[in-house]
Scaffold this motif. Structure first.
Motif, PDB file in Angstrom:
ATOM      1  N   MET A   1       0.817  -1.193   0.000  1.00 36.62           N
ATOM      2  CA  MET A   1       0.000   0.000   0.000  1.00 36.62           C
ATOM      3  C   MET A   1       0.862   1.259   0.000  1.00 36.62           C
ATOM      4  SD  MET A   1      -3.237   0.768   2.331  1.00 36.62           S
ATOM      5  CE  MET A   1      -3.445   2.328   3.072  1.00 36.62           C
ATOM      6  N   GLY A   2       1.955   1.237   0.769  1.00 36.73           N
ATOM      7  CA  GLY A   2       2.841   2.386   0.803  1.00 36.73           C
ATOM      8  C   GLY A   2       3.457   2.675  -0.552  1.00 36.73           C
ATOM      9  N   ARG A   3       3.763   1.613  -1.297  1.00 42.48           N
ATOM     10  CA  ARG A   3       4.328   1.787  -2.634  1.00 42.48           C
ATOM     11  C   ARG A   3       3.334   2.461  -3.566  1.00 42.48           C
ATOM     12  NH1 ARG A   3       7.821   0.843  -6.469  1.00 42.48           N
ATOM     13  NH2 ARG A   3       7.466  -0.497  -8.251  1.00 42.48           N
ATOM     14  N   SER A   4       2.066   2.105  -3.435  1.00 41.25           N
ATOM     15  CA  SER A   4       1.023   2.733  -4.264  1.00 41.25           C
ATOM     16  C   SER A   4       0.948   4.231  -4.005  1.00 41.25           C
ATOM     17  CB  SER A   4      -0.330   2.095  -3.984  1.00 41.25           C
ATOM     18  OG  SER A   4      -0.328   0.747  -4.358  1.00 41.25           O
ATOM     19  N   PHE A   5       1.008   4.606  -2.714  1.00 42.76           N
ATOM     20  CA  PHE A   5       0.974   6.024  -2.376  1.00 42.76           C
ATOM     21  C   PHE A   5       2.215   6.738  -2.897  1.00 42.76           C
ATOM     22  CE2 PHE A   5      -2.221   4.794   0.804  1.00 42.76           C
ATOM     23  CZ  PHE A   5      -3.163   5.777   0.557  1.00 42.76           C
ATOM     24  N   ALA A   6       3.358   6.072  -2.822  1.00 41.52           N
ATOM     25  CA  ALA A   6       4.595   6.674  -3.319  1.00 41.52           C
ATOM     26  C   ALA A   6       4.517   6.907  -4.824  1.00 41.52           C
ATOM     27  CB  ALA A   6       5.792   5.790  -2.974  1.00 41.52           C
ATOM     28  N   CYS A   7       4.000   5.933  -5.555  1.00 42.42           N
ATOM     29  CA  CYS A   7       3.852   6.085  -7.010  1.00 42.42           C
ATOM     30  C   CYS A   7       2.875   7.206  -7.342  1.00 42.42           C
ATOM     31  CB  CYS A   7       3.384   4.776  -7.635  1.00 42.42           C
ATOM     32  SG  CYS A   7       4.625   3.468  -7.604  1.00 42.42           S
ATOM     33  N   ALA A   8       1.760   7.244  -6.614  1.00 45.95           N
ATOM     34  CA  ALA A   8       0.766   8.294  -6.855  1.00 45.95           C
ATOM     35  C   ALA A   8       1.341   9.672  -6.543  1.00 45.95           C
ATOM     36  CB  ALA A   8      -0.490   8.035  -6.020  1.00 45.95           C
ATOM     37  N   GLY A   9       2.080   9.769  -5.447  1.00 43.71           N
ATOM     38  CA  GLY A   9       2.705  11.037  -5.089  1.00 43.71           C
ATOM     39  C   GLY A   9       3.725  11.474  -6.122  1.00 43.71           C
ATOM     40  N   ARG A  10       4.500  10.514  -6.631  1.00 46.91           N
ATOM     41  CA  ARG A  10       5.486  10.832  -7.669  1.00 46.91           C
ATOM     42  C   ARG A  10       4.778  11.332  -8.934  1.00 46.91           C
ATOM     43  NH1 ARG A  10       8.177   6.204  -7.922  1.00 46.91           N
ATOM     44  NH2 ARG A  10       6.918   5.386  -9.631  1.00 46.91           N
ATOM     45  N   GLY A  11       3.674  10.683  -9.286  1.00 52.08           N
ATOM     46  CA  GLY A  11       2.921  11.119 -10.466  1.00 52.08           C
ATOM     47  C   GLY A  11       2.357  12.516 -10.295  1.00 52.08           C
ATOM     48  N   LEU A  12       1.842  12.815  -9.116  1.00 50.71           N
ATOM     49  CA  LEU A  12       1.312  14.147  -8.837  1.00 50.71           C
ATOM     50  C   LEU A  12       2.423  15.188  -8.905  1.00 50.71           C
ATOM     51  CD1 LEU A  12      -1.015  15.972  -7.970  1.00 50.71           C
ATOM     52  CD2 LEU A  12      -0.539  15.316  -5.610  1.00 50.71           C
ATOM     53  N   TRP A  13       3.559  14.884  -8.299  1.00 49.40           N
ATOM     54  CA  TRP A  13       4.684  15.818  -8.306  1.00 49.40           C
ATOM     55  C   TRP A  13       5.179  16.072  -9.737  1.00 49.40           C
ATOM     56  CZ3 TRP A  13       6.813  19.611  -5.984  1.00 49.40           C
ATOM     57  CH2 TRP A  13       8.121  19.984  -6.256  1.00 49.40           C
ATOM     58  N   ARG A  14       5.325  15.017 -10.506  1.00 49.60           N
ATOM     59  CA  ARG A  14       5.799  15.177 -11.890  1.00 49.60           C
ATOM     60  C   ARG A  14       4.804  15.967 -12.724  1.00 49.60           C
ATOM     61  NH1 ARG A  14       8.168   9.137 -13.173  1.00 49.60           N
ATOM     62  NH2 ARG A  14      10.155   9.437 -12.118  1.00 49.60           N
ATOM     63  N   ALA A  15       3.536  15.699 -12.533  1.00 55.69           N
ATOM     64  CA  ALA A  15       2.523  16.441 -13.287  1.00 55.69           C
ATOM     65  C   ALA A  15       2.539  17.915 -12.897  1.00 55.69           C
ATOM     66  CB  ALA A  15       1.143  15.832 -13.051  1.00 55.69           C
ATOM     67  N   LEU A  16       2.704  18.211 -11.608  1.00 51.06           N
ATOM     68  CA  LEU A  16       2.778  19.607 -11.181  1.00 51.06           C
ATOM     69  C   LEU A  16       3.961  20.322 -11.812  1.00 51.06           C
ATOM     70  CD1 LEU A  16       1.859  19.656  -7.399  1.00 51.06           C
ATOM     71  CD2 LEU A  16       0.915  21.128  -9.177  1.00 51.06           C
ATOM     72  N   ARG A  17       5.065  19.623 -11.920  1.00 51.64           N
ATOM     73  CA  ARG A  17       6.255  20.246 -12.502  1.00 51.64           C
ATOM     74  C   ARG A  17       6.131  20.424 -14.010  1.00 51.64           C
ATOM     75  NH1 ARG A  17      11.600  17.902 -11.048  1.00 51.64           N
ATOM     76  NH2 ARG A  17      12.270  19.961 -11.698  1.00 51.64           N
ATOM     77  N   ALA A  18       5.433  19.511 -14.665  1.00 52.69           N
ATOM     78  CA  ALA A  18       5.400  19.520 -16.125  1.00 52.69           C
ATOM     79  C   ALA A  18       4.196  20.254 -16.714  1.00 52.69           C
ATOM     80  CB  ALA A  18       5.406  18.075 -16.643  1.00 52.69           C
ATOM     81  N   GLU A  19       3.104  20.325 -15.986  1.00 58.60           N
ATOM     82  CA  GLU A  19       1.855  20.833 -16.564  1.00 58.60           C
ATOM     83  C   GLU A  19       1.481  22.193 -15.988  1.00 58.60           C
ATOM     84  OE1 GLU A  19       0.139  19.428 -19.063  1.00 58.60           O
ATOM     85  OE2 GLU A  19       1.716  17.907 -19.146  1.00 58.60           O
ATOM     86  N   ARG A  20       1.556  23.211 -16.825  1.00 55.55           N
ATOM     87  CA  ARG A  20       1.218  24.573 -16.397  1.00 55.55           C
ATOM     88  C   ARG A  20      -0.235  24.657 -15.927  1.00 55.55           C
ATOM     89  NH1 ARG A  20      -0.374  29.577 -19.139  1.00 55.55           N
ATOM     90  NH2 ARG A  20       0.428  31.293 -17.897  1.00 55.55           N
ATOM     91  N   ASN A  21      -1.155  23.974 -16.610  1.00 51.33           N
ATOM     92  CA  ASN A  21      -2.557  24.050 -16.215  1.00 51.33           C
ATOM     93  C   ASN A  21      -2.780  23.482 -14.814  1.00 51.33           C
ATOM     94  OD1 ASN A  21      -3.342  25.295 -18.549  1.00 51.33           O
ATOM     95  ND2 ASN A  21      -4.094  23.439 -19.520  1.00 51.33           N
ATOM     96  N   LEU A  22      -2.029  22.471 -14.447  1.00 50.05           N
ATOM     97  CA  LEU A  22      -2.163  21.924 -13.100  1.00 50.05           C
ATOM     98  C   LEU A  22      -1.644  22.919 -12.064  1.00 50.05           C
ATOM     99  CD1 LEU A  22      -3.270  19.488 -11.642  1.00 50.05           C
ATOM    100  CD2 LEU A  22      -1.021  18.458 -11.756  1.00 50.05           C
ATOM    101  N   ARG A  23      -0.592  23.652 -12.406  1.00 45.18           N
ATOM    102  CA  ARG A  23      -0.102  24.697 -11.502  1.00 45.18           C
ATOM    103  C   ARG A  23      -1.124  25.821 -11.372  1.00 45.18           C
ATOM    104  NH1 ARG A  23       4.468  23.664 -14.475  1.00 45.18           N
ATOM    105  NH2 ARG A  23       4.501  25.731 -15.414  1.00 45.18           N
ATOM    106  N   ILE A  24      -1.850  26.105 -12.447  1.00 44.64           N
ATOM    107  CA  ILE A  24      -2.925  27.096 -12.364  1.00 44.64           C
ATOM    108  C   ILE A  24      -4.009  26.597 -11.415  1.00 44.64           C
ATOM    109  CG2 ILE A  24      -4.813  28.181 -13.667  1.00 44.64           C
ATOM    110  CD1 ILE A  24      -2.820  28.289 -16.073  1.00 44.64           C
ATOM    111  N   HIS A  25      -4.360  25.314 -11.503  1.00 43.09           N
ATOM    112  CA  HIS A  25      -5.361  24.752 -10.589  1.00 43.09           C
ATOM    113  C   HIS A  25      -4.858  24.797  -9.145  1.00 43.09           C
ATOM    114  CE1 HIS A  25      -7.941  23.666 -13.831  1.00 43.09           C
ATOM    115  NE2 HIS A  25      -7.117  22.771 -14.320  1.00 43.09           N
ATOM    116  N   LEU A  26      -3.567  24.547  -8.945  1.00 43.64           N
ATOM    117  CA  LEU A  26      -3.004  24.629  -7.599  1.00 43.64           C
ATOM    118  C   LEU A  26      -3.107  26.057  -7.065  1.00 43.64           C
ATOM    119  CD1 LEU A  26      -1.519  23.438  -5.166  1.00 43.64           C
ATOM    120  CD2 LEU A  26       0.623  23.913  -6.365  1.00 43.64           C
ATOM    121  N   ALA A  27      -2.779  27.038  -7.902  1.00 44.02           N
ATOM    122  CA  ALA A  27      -2.876  28.435  -7.479  1.00 44.02           C
ATOM    123  C   ALA A  27      -4.322  28.799  -7.150  1.00 44.02           C
ATOM    124  CB  ALA A  27      -2.322  29.351  -8.573  1.00 44.02           C
TER     125      ALA A  27
END
Length: 153
Positions: A1-27
């Motif tokens: 289960m911890g590995r699943s959360f780690a993978c999901a967190g990595r995906g979220l972090w990478r998407a935040l870094r790569a996708e401007r629209n996601l950063r707009i949603h974060l703002a």
């Protein structure tokens, strides 16, 4: 289960870094939750804010995944792939429009607007509001992946 959360967190972090629209949603999410304490929200109102923001985030992440997969499977222009990508983007737009509608319903409260105005009218409140908006703007514009970053997302 911890590995699943780690993978999901990595995906979220990478998407935040790569996708401007996601950063707009974060703002936008940060702005919403910065303003919300000035309003007399009950538990249902808070739940609606969390659900609306989460829906938009989820839709944007799924759209990112669909677009990346489509680009990988078919790097050339393809009419069917274009339709899929447009439909996924349309899903994000629909979620964002309805979330904005919920936000208007919640934040158009006169008592909350008066409390917010009174807080911003103080020098400290005005400075804090300006600093928050500047920080969010810089994050959206400059928070992306560096050109030398070797992360493959």
């Amino acid at each position: 289960m911890g590995r699943s959360f780690a993978c999901a967190g990595r995906g979220l972090w990478r998407a935040l870094r790569a996708e401007r629209n996601l950063r707009i949603h974060l703002a936008a999410t940060a702005l919403v939750f910065s303003l919300a304490p000035f309003y007399p929200f009950d538990r249902g109102d808070w739940a609606l804010l969390f659900l609306a923001c989460g829906l938009v985030w989820g839709a944007e992440l799924l759209n990112t995944a669909v677009e990346r997969l489509c680009d990988r499977v078919c790097p050339d222009r393809d009419r069917a792939i274009g339709w899929v990508k447009d439909a996924a983007a349309g899903g994000v737009l629909a979620c964002a429009v309805f979330a904005a509608g919920a936000g208007v319903c919640l934040f158009a409260d006169p008592a909350g607007l008066r409390a917010l105005g009174a807080a911003i009218a103080t020098p400290l409140g005005a400075g804090a509001a300006l600093a928050l908006l500047a920080a969010l703007g810089l994050f959206v514009l400059c928070g992306g992946k560096r050109k030398d970053d070797k992360t493959h997302f």
